[in-house]
Design a protein around this motif. Structure first.
Motif, PDB file in Angstrom:
ATOM      1  N   ASP A 290       0.837  -1.206   0.000  1.00 20.78           N
ATOM      2  CA  ASP A 290       0.000   0.000   0.000  1.00 20.78           C
ATOM      3  C   ASP A 290       0.873   1.258   0.000  1.00 20.78           C
ATOM      4  N   HIS A 291       1.958   1.212   0.777  1.00 14.71           N
ATOM      5  CA  HIS A 291       2.877   2.354   0.819  1.00 14.71           C
ATOM      6  C   HIS A 291       3.510   2.588  -0.545  1.00 14.71           C
ATOM      7  N   ALA A 292       3.943   1.507  -1.220  1.00 14.68           N
ATOM      8  CA  ALA A 292       4.583   1.648  -2.530  1.00 14.68           C
ATOM      9  C   ALA A 292       3.621   2.259  -3.541  1.00 14.68           C
ATOM     10  N   LEU A 293       2.378   1.819  -3.526  1.00 18.80           N
ATOM     11  CA  LEU A 293       1.385   2.368  -4.452  1.00 18.80           C
ATOM     12  C   LEU A 293       1.105   3.833  -4.150  1.00 18.80           C
ATOM     13  N   SER A 294       1.031   4.165  -2.875  1.00 18.95           N
ATOM     14  CA  SER A 294       0.764   5.546  -2.496  1.00 18.95           C
ATOM     15  C   SER A 294       1.954   6.447  -2.802  1.00 18.95           C
ATOM     16  N   ALA A 295       3.164   5.967  -2.510  1.00 17.51           N
ATOM     17  CA  ALA A 295       4.357   6.787  -2.681  1.00 17.51           C
ATOM     18  C   ALA A 295       4.650   7.091  -4.138  1.00 17.51           C
ATOM     19  N   THR A 296       4.182   6.239  -5.052  1.00 15.22           N
ATOM     20  CA  THR A 296       4.452   6.449  -6.478  1.00 15.22           C
ATOM     21  C   THR A 296       3.225   6.951  -7.224  1.00 15.22           C
ATOM     22  N   ALA A 297       2.169   7.297  -6.505  1.00 19.00           N
ATOM     23  CA  ALA A 297       0.910   7.686  -7.154  1.00 19.00           C
ATOM     24  C   ALA A 297       1.098   8.877  -8.077  1.00 19.00           C
ATOM     25  N   ASP A 298       1.919   9.833  -7.686  1.00 21.46           N
ATOM     26  CA  ASP A 298       2.130  11.023  -8.512  1.00 21.46           C
ATOM     27  C   ASP A 298       2.955  10.717  -9.751  1.00 21.46           C
ATOM     28  N   SER A 299       3.642   9.547  -9.734  1.00 16.43           N
ATOM     29  CA  SER A 299       4.483   9.170 -10.875  1.00 16.43           C
ATOM     30  C   SER A 299       3.847   8.065 -11.712  1.00 16.43           C
ATOM     31  N   ARG A 300       2.563   7.770 -11.443  1.00 18.12           N
ATOM     32  CA  ARG A 300       1.926   6.649 -12.115  1.00 18.12           C
ATOM     33  C   ARG A 300       1.932   6.812 -13.627  1.00 18.12           C
ATOM     34  N   GLY A 301       1.862   8.062 -14.095  1.00 14.84           N
ATOM     35  CA  GLY A 301       1.903   8.265 -15.539  1.00 14.84           C
ATOM     36  C   GLY A 301       3.309   8.201 -16.089  1.00 14.84           C
ATOM     37  N   SER A 302       4.263   8.814 -15.395  1.00  9.74           N
ATOM     38  CA  SER A 302       5.639   8.799 -15.863  1.00  9.74           C
ATOM     39  C   SER A 302       6.550   9.199 -14.722  1.00  9.74           C
ATOM     40  N   LEU A 303       7.852   8.994 -14.927  1.00  6.71           N
ATOM     41  CA  LEU A 303       8.849   9.363 -13.920  1.00  6.71           C
ATOM     42  C   LEU A 303       9.707  10.470 -14.491  1.00  6.71           C
ATOM     43  N   ALA A 304       9.552  11.667 -13.964  1.00  7.39           N
ATOM     44  CA  ALA A 304      10.351  12.784 -14.456  1.00  7.39           C
ATOM     45  C   ALA A 304      11.736  12.731 -13.835  1.00  7.39           C
ATOM     46  N   THR A 305      12.766  12.909 -14.658  1.00 11.36           N
ATOM     47  CA  THR A 305      14.140  12.833 -14.158  1.00 11.36           C
ATOM     48  C   THR A 305      14.938  14.074 -14.461  1.00 11.36           C
ATOM     49  N   GLY A 306      14.479  14.910 -15.351  1.00 14.08           N
ATOM     50  CA  GLY A 306      15.233  16.107 -15.682  1.00 14.08           C
ATOM     51  C   GLY A 306      16.422  15.866 -16.568  1.00 14.08           C
ATOM     52  N   VAL A 307      16.541  14.663 -17.188  1.00 15.46           N
ATOM     53  CA  VAL A 307      17.663  14.411 -18.083  1.00 15.46           C
ATOM     54  C   VAL A 307      17.502  15.247 -19.344  1.00 15.46           C
TER      55      VAL A 307
END
Length: 307
Positions: A290-307
């Motif tokens: 549950d923590h993993a799903l909640s902690a990544t909820a804002d990144s569910r669409g993509s993972l921004a890295t700034g590269v």
């Protein structure tokens, strides 16, 4: 038969000597040998055969071991469940994960979880995609943090995030000064890839096919760091996960690698969490999921890295 004899049987079946198994059980070697003989009498068949100095399972022994593994697993999980009822804020979370996720995602998730549940212990394992599924099927892990859905009928999976992939090229490559490229432009280049069975290898082959070519494999490795090192040495190019390490490297002009955005295919991979669908998760692993799903909820669409 008792549980300790079954554990000793399991240990010998998995390659331990009778002497070592006896020491682990705090009994003498002759006492364990007699116990294994009694076990064979109860089973009604020879479970081991001697090959040189080594005891190996007979066909009957291999069948019996499957049920012994199940019995011991159920018993151990029962003890865990009782312990977590007595102390619901403690417990053990056993997690297996991809090598490439051990440097950023898994540490972040574990650290965040332990802020709320500091008494929980973790058992961590690294493996490739095939090995991760086997960890669940063998009950050596409660959860796996992996890439794509394993597609196994016994395994459930949920997406955590989508991680971009970048094309890593040597700093002196003819296209190193560009920020964006088409993957099709590298059809004649050697690719540095992970070995077959690793998720990133399959993703690389799929993306290259979508770009209209089969990758020319220059080297097969087992670690992303190896891929980076060989790209830096000028031996080829590689599709690399957009982890924190690659982000840092992209911003350091002294490192002999450049990371380029791919525009002609959707260069990304799913990252998800998986568990055995038929098994109820104990409280601690359930909370961690549950923590993993909640902690990544804002990144569910993509993972921004700034590269």
């Amino acid at each position: 038969m008792d549980l300790q004899v079954l554990r000793s049987f399991q240990a010998v079946a998995e390659g331990a000597t009778v002497t070592d198994a006896a020491a682990e059980a705090h009994i003498t070697q002759p006492a364990l040998s007699r116990a294994l003989n009694r076990l064979e009498k109860e089973a009604g068949a020879e479970l081991f055969q001697r090959v040189g100095r080594v005891l190996q399972l007979t066909p009957a022994g291999r069948v019996f071991k499957e049920y012994v593994d199940s019995v011991l697993d159920s018993y151990d999980r029962g003890l865990r469940a009782v312990a977590e009822v007595v102390d619901p804020d403690a417990g053990v979370v056993s997690v297996a994960f991809l090598h490439t996720l051990g440097t950023w995602l898994v540490p972040r998730l574990v650290t965040g979880f332990r802020e709320s549940f500091p008494e929980v212990r973790f058992e961590l394992h690294q493996d490739g995609e095939i090995g991760l599924a086997q960890h669940l099927l063998d009950a050596t892990a409660d959860l796996t943090v992996t890439s794509k859905d394993p597609g196994h009928p016994l395994i459930a999976w949920r997406r955590l995030l989508v991680e971009p992939l970048w094309l890593a090229v040597p700093a002196r490559h003819r296209m190193a000064q560009r920020r964006r490229v088409r993957l099709a432009e590298f059809a004649e280049e050697p690719f540095i890839v992970l070995k077959t069975g690793y998720g990133l290898r399959g993703v690389t082959e799929t993306l290259c096919r979508q770009a209209g070519f089969a990758p020319l494999v220059g080297f097969e490795g087992e670690e992303v760091e190896t891929l980076r090192g060989l790209v830096a040495a000028g031996l080829g190019v590689s599709l690399i996960p957009a982890s924190s390490e690659s982000t840092a490297a992209a911003g350091n002009p002294l490192l002999p690698i450049r990371y380029l955005e791919v525009t002609d295919v959707d260069a990304a991979r799913d990252i998800g969490i998986a568990w055995l669908a038929s098994r109820s998760l104990p409280p601690a692993p359930r909370r961690f999921m549950d923590h993993a799903l909640s902690a990544t909820a804002d990144s569910r669409g993509s993972l921004a890295t700034g590269v």
